[in-house]
Design an enzyme around this catalytic site. Structure first.
Site, PDB file in Angstrom:
ATOM      1  N   TYR A 114       0.718   5.608   9.720  1.00  0.00           N
ATOM      2  CA  TYR A 114       0.352   7.025   9.749  1.00  0.00           C
ATOM      3  C   TYR A 114      -0.667   7.291  10.867  1.00  0.00           C
ATOM      4  O   TYR A 114      -0.937   6.422  11.680  1.00  0.00           O
ATOM      5  CB  TYR A 114      -0.111   7.465   8.361  1.00  0.00           C
ATOM      6  CG  TYR A 114       1.011   7.306   7.346  1.00  0.00           C
ATOM      7  CD1 TYR A 114       2.204   8.044   7.482  1.00  0.00           C
ATOM      8  CD2 TYR A 114       0.928   6.398   6.299  1.00  0.00           C
ATOM      9  CE1 TYR A 114       3.256   7.872   6.591  1.00  0.00           C
ATOM     10  CE2 TYR A 114       1.976   6.224   5.408  1.00  0.00           C
ATOM     11  CZ  TYR A 114       3.141   6.969   5.558  1.00  0.00           C
ATOM     12  OH  TYR A 114       4.186   6.790   4.684  1.00  0.00           O
ATOM     13  N   GLN A 134      -7.110   9.287  -1.876  1.00  0.00           N
ATOM     14  CA  GLN A 134      -6.706   8.746  -0.576  1.00  0.00           C
ATOM     15  C   GLN A 134      -6.385   9.899   0.371  1.00  0.00           C
ATOM     16  O   GLN A 134      -5.461  10.689   0.121  1.00  0.00           O
ATOM     17  CB  GLN A 134      -5.487   7.826  -0.680  1.00  0.00           C
ATOM     18  CG  GLN A 134      -5.309   7.058   0.638  1.00  0.00           C
ATOM     19  CD  GLN A 134      -4.007   6.319   0.757  1.00  0.00           C
ATOM     20  OE1 GLN A 134      -2.947   6.895   0.583  1.00  0.00           O
ATOM     21  NE2 GLN A 134      -4.078   5.026   1.072  1.00  0.00           N
ATOM     22  N   ARG A 179      -8.321   1.948   4.170  1.00  0.00           N
ATOM     23  CA  ARG A 179      -7.163   1.055   4.017  1.00  0.00           C
ATOM     24  C   ARG A 179      -6.545   0.764   5.379  1.00  0.00           C
ATOM     25  O   ARG A 179      -6.259   1.672   6.158  1.00  0.00           O
ATOM     26  CB  ARG A 179      -6.103   1.686   3.110  1.00  0.00           C
ATOM     27  CG  ARG A 179      -5.069   0.654   2.654  1.00  0.00           C
ATOM     28  CD  ARG A 179      -4.075   1.214   1.663  1.00  0.00           C
ATOM     29  NE  ARG A 179      -3.662   0.168   0.716  1.00  0.00           N
ATOM     30  CZ  ARG A 179      -2.470   0.102   0.142  1.00  0.00           C
ATOM     31  NH1 ARG A 179      -1.557   1.019   0.383  1.00  0.00           N
ATOM     32  NH2 ARG A 179      -2.181  -0.872  -0.702  1.00  0.00           N
ATOM     33  N   GLY A 233       0.331  -2.870  -7.231  1.00  0.00           N
ATOM     34  CA  GLY A 233       0.971  -1.570  -7.044  1.00  0.00           C
ATOM     35  C   GLY A 233       2.033  -1.274  -8.075  1.00  0.00           C
ATOM     36  O   GLY A 233       1.764  -0.688  -9.122  1.00  0.00           O
TER      37      GLY A 233
END
Length: 365
Positions: free
Chosen positions: A186, A100, A233, A322
């Protein structure tokens, strides 16, 4: 009942053994001082190689892309070599692993980025957001984020080039592909969401302009390593790290259409998963399915029943679990055999060593 989770699936250029994804989770155990993936991390990921797809933890693409102490990078030779240990260990167990790629933008503090001022789509501070720092002199701890500066066109060009190189570095490190982190507040998300982008140039204002940075980053990633090795994502309803969009359904269906034109391997949707989080309406999921022709992954507090339901409804092709993967290295086996899941210790999620990372037993152990 769980059969649908164990059907193989072609995703990009990879034939995956099942529909179970280990999504990216920050664990903050990279070797210091140079943020290098290590043997401990190799053990951790290899233990979980039964997932159809592993997406590695967020990995900064440049020194100033780092938001938190002790997270790994993928811009130096030493970091590439560290990740090679991880990917070799996963491949030895028959797993598939994507890196990622992460740029945090404004969600950081100068102590994490060599004293620099953070950069973002706009000079808007992420209010109320704290990041973990280790400046080498004080005790490590949480501090408020700093005011960012608005990125110039040169900054934008540089970051696009850094993403391009990071994707190439990921293949050098043995990763099967990459996932662009465009979620959770982000940097890419800071351009997308209306309330974190006040630009007046070609990267701000209209929805088309706010999606331009995402578009250009994805284009360069596909150019670097091929669209069939690229995932993205997104987090349409999350308000993490202070990014909010005025019209998330319109914005993120449009984003899915942008991604669809590249024929990327998958779109990974992070659903808001805190208590009292907004539920993502089925109409929204169906609109995303119509907009995006590739594999759709959903993650966010899924149990087996919810996962099977999402697959059978047709809105999802794979499901990310997760935190269950933190404490259940053999999670796919437990799902297949109807075995109970261990719960994780929240105190050992970030930092530290083996405890809370590699010492969770399998069900048979």
């Amino acid at each position: 009942m769980t059969d649908s989770l164990f059907q193989p699936l072609q995703v990009g250029r990879f034939q995956l053994a099942n529909r179970i994804v280990m999504p990216p989770m920050t664990r903050s155990r990279a070797t210091q001082p140079n943020d290098v993936a290590n043997d401990l991390m190799a053990t951790y990921y290899a233990q979980r190689a039964g997932a159809g797809l592993i997406v590695g933890e967020g990995t900064q693409i440049a020194p100033n892309a780092k938001g938190y102490a002790w997270t790994p990078g993928i811009y130096s030779d030493e970091q590439i070599a560290g990740w090679k240990k991880v990917t070799d260990a996963v491949h030895a167990k028959g797993g598939v692993i994507f890196a990622q790629l992460w740029h945090v933008g404004r969600v950081t503090h100068p102590d994490n980025i060599n004293g620099e001022q953070p950069i973002s789509s706009s000079a808007i501070k992420a209010d109320g957001v704290k990041v973990f720092i280790d400046n080498g002199t004080d005790a490590p701890g949480f501090v408020d984020t700093a005011m960012p500066r608005e990125m110039t066109q040169d900054d934008i060009n540089l970051v696009i080039n850094q993403f391009h190189q990071a994707a190439k570095n990921a293949l050098l490190a043995g990763f099967d592909g990459i996932e662009l982190h465009a979620a959770n507040g982000y940097l890419v998300n800071q351009f997308i969401d209306s309330e974190s982008n006040s630009r007046t140039d070609m990267y701000g204002g209209s929805l088309e302009n706010r999606l331009r940075f995402l578009d250009e980053v994805v284009e360069t990633l596909c150019d670097a390593i091929g669209a069939d090795r690229v995932g993205v994502r997104l987090a349409p309803l999350t308000t993490l790290n202070g990014t909010v969009d005025a019209n998330p359904e319109e914005t993120y269906v449009a984003a899915a259409k942008v991604l669809n034109k590249y024929g990327i391997a998958y779109l990974h949707i992070a659903e808001a998963d805190w208590d009292d989080a907004p539920l993502m309406p089925m109409t929204f999921k169906q609109a995303l399915r119509e907009a995006f022709a590739g594999t759709l992954i959903y993650a966010g507090k899924y149990n087996v029943d919810k996962a099977v339901q999402a697959l059978s409804s047709g809105v999802a092709d794979m499901i990310g679990f997760g935190r269950p993967f933190v404490s259940n290295p053999d999670l796919p086996e437990r799902i297949k055999n109807g075995q109970p899941w261990a719960t994780h210790d929240a105190n050992t999620l970030f930092g530290g060593a083996e405890k809370g990372l590699t010492d969770y037993p399998t069900f048979t152990e």
